[in-house]
Design a protein around this motif. Structure first.
Motif, mmCIF file in Angstrom:
data_model
loop_
_atom_site.group_PDB
_atom_site.id
_atom_site.type_symbol
_atom_site.label_atom_id
_atom_site.label_comp_id
_atom_site.label_asym_id
_atom_site.label_seq_id
_atom_site.Cartn_x
_atom_site.Cartn_y
_atom_site.Cartn_z
ATOM 1 N N THR A 155 -21.651 -13.865 10.584
ATOM 2 C CA THR A 155 -21.858 -14.542 11.848
ATOM 3 C C THR A 155 -21.811 -13.726 12.904
ATOM 4 O O THR A 155 -22.750 -13.483 14.005
ATOM 5 C CB THR A 155 -21.228 -15.759 12.063
ATOM 6 N N ALA A 156 -20.686 -12.981 12.881
ATOM 7 C CA ALA A 156 -20.451 -11.888 13.822
ATOM 8 C C ALA A 156 -21.539 -10.770 14.068
ATOM 9 O O ALA A 156 -22.166 -10.576 15.125
ATOM 10 C CB ALA A 156 -19.113 -10.878 13.936
ATOM 11 N N ALA A 157 -22.049 -10.433 12.798
ATOM 12 C CA ALA A 157 -23.126 -9.297 12.915
ATOM 13 C C ALA A 157 -24.324 -10.064 13.333
ATOM 14 O O ALA A 157 -25.193 -9.238 14.133
ATOM 15 C CB ALA A 157 -23.336 -9.151 11.390
ATOM 16 N N ASN A 158 -24.510 -11.284 12.790
ATOM 17 C CA ASN A 158 -25.829 -11.922 13.621
ATOM 18 C C ASN A 158 -25.826 -12.316 14.889
ATOM 19 O O ASN A 158 -26.997 -11.871 15.581
ATOM 20 C CB ASN A 158 -25.915 -13.284 12.946
ATOM 21 N N ILE A 159 -24.755 -12.615 15.626
ATOM 22 C CA ILE A 159 -24.767 -12.668 17.024
ATOM 23 C C ILE A 159 -24.844 -11.223 17.611
ATOM 24 O O ILE A 159 -25.466 -11.177 18.692
ATOM 25 C CB ILE A 159 -23.114 -13.365 17.290
ATOM 26 N N ALA A 160 -24.217 -10.299 17.101
ATOM 27 C CA ALA A 160 -24.226 -8.933 17.632
ATOM 28 C C ALA A 160 -25.812 -8.510 17.861
ATOM 29 O O ALA A 160 -26.181 -7.800 18.499
ATOM 30 C CB ALA A 160 -23.493 -8.021 16.871
ATOM 31 N N HIS A 161 -26.684 -8.890 16.740
ATOM 32 C CA HIS A 161 -27.972 -8.531 16.778
ATOM 33 C C HIS A 161 -28.540 -8.920 17.799
ATOM 34 O O HIS A 161 -29.511 -8.277 18.626
ATOM 35 C CB HIS A 161 -28.510 -8.932 15.363
ATOM 36 N N VAL A 162 -28.370 -10.289 18.195
ATOM 37 C CA VAL A 162 -28.952 -11.099 19.469
ATOM 38 C C VAL A 162 -28.664 -10.297 20.768
ATOM 39 O O VAL A 162 -29.258 -10.109 21.346
ATOM 40 C CB VAL A 162 -28.518 -12.412 19.339
ATOM 41 N N VAL A 163 -27.336 -10.168 20.765
ATOM 42 C CA VAL A 163 -26.840 -9.426 22.236
ATOM 43 C C VAL A 163 -27.275 -8.085 22.254
ATOM 44 O O VAL A 163 -27.693 -7.647 23.332
ATOM 45 C CB VAL A 163 -25.118 -9.565 21.924
ATOM 46 N N LYS A 164 -27.323 -7.284 21.226
ATOM 47 C CA LYS A 164 -27.887 -5.846 21.129
ATOM 48 C C LYS A 164 -29.245 -6.026 21.970
ATOM 49 O O LYS A 164 -29.549 -5.197 22.803
ATOM 50 C CB LYS A 164 -27.883 -5.452 19.864
ATOM 51 N N ALA A 165 -30.273 -6.889 21.399
ATOM 52 C CA ALA A 165 -31.510 -6.748 21.962
ATOM 53 C C ALA A 165 -31.535 -7.138 23.267
ATOM 54 O O ALA A 165 -32.300 -6.553 24.124
ATOM 55 C CB ALA A 165 -32.362 -7.956 20.856
ATOM 56 N N SER A 166 -30.640 -8.312 23.739
ATOM 57 C CA SER A 166 -31.089 -8.645 24.987
ATOM 58 C C SER A 166 -30.360 -7.722 26.076
ATOM 59 O O SER A 166 -30.753 -7.642 27.040
ATOM 60 C CB SER A 166 -30.349 -10.108 25.096
ATOM 61 N N THR A 167 -29.124 -7.275 25.649
ATOM 62 C CA THR A 167 -28.741 -6.234 26.599
ATOM 63 C C THR A 167 -29.415 -5.020 26.785
ATOM 64 O O THR A 167 -29.421 -4.651 27.724
ATOM 65 C CB THR A 167 -27.088 -6.133 26.067
ATOM 66 N N LEU A 168 -29.987 -4.643 25.684
ATOM 67 C CA LEU A 168 -31.024 -3.397 25.944
ATOM 68 C C LEU A 168 -32.087 -3.704 26.707
ATOM 69 O O LEU A 168 -32.667 -3.172 27.806
ATOM 70 C CB LEU A 168 -31.450 -2.880 24.528
ATOM 71 N N GLN A 169 -32.429 -5.108 26.700
ATOM 72 C CA GLN A 169 -33.872 -5.480 27.426
ATOM 73 C C GLN A 169 -33.541 -5.638 29.100
ATOM 74 O O GLN A 169 -34.333 -5.200 29.913
ATOM 75 C CB GLN A 169 -34.375 -6.749 27.040
#
Length: 104
Positions: free
Chosen positions: A42-56
């Motif tokens: 779950t931590a990995a899945n959440i990090a994936h979402v946050v990664k994309a939005s913070t880069l955007q």
């Protein structure tokens, strides 16, 4: 990157940015909870979402830490996640402070 996002969203940018800030903070907190529960997937899945939005939205340091959290979570390396999360939270606070200083 933030200026491209601002241009693409036009008058919706400020509302979208406010939602991004609130949701990202909630997700960062959720990563800590997932780690406390040894739920590294779950931590990995959440990090994936946050990664994309913070880069955007122009927070590449946070995105980089999220990539590390994602990898660690996928590999079950829970002990590696919290130091990365602490670094991400520090960079997140710096990002928010920089946003507060930017001209409207």
């Amino acid at each position: 990157m933030m200026e491209e996002t601002r241009s693409a969203l036009g008058p919706r940018f400020d509302d979208t940015l406010a939602r991004f800030l609130g949701e990202t903070q909630r997700l960062l907190d959720a990563i800590r909870i997932a780690v406390a529960e040894n739920d590294f997937e779950t931590a990995a899945n959440i990090a994936h979402v946050v990664k994309a939005s913070t880069l955007q939205f122009g927070a590449p340091k946070v995105g980089s830490h999220m990539a590390g959290i994602q990898r660690a979570g996928e590999e079950g390396r829970g002990n590696d996640i919290l130091p990365l999360l602490d670094a991400a939270l520090n960079d997140w606070e710096n990002f928010k402070a920089a946003l507060a200083r930017r001209p409207a």
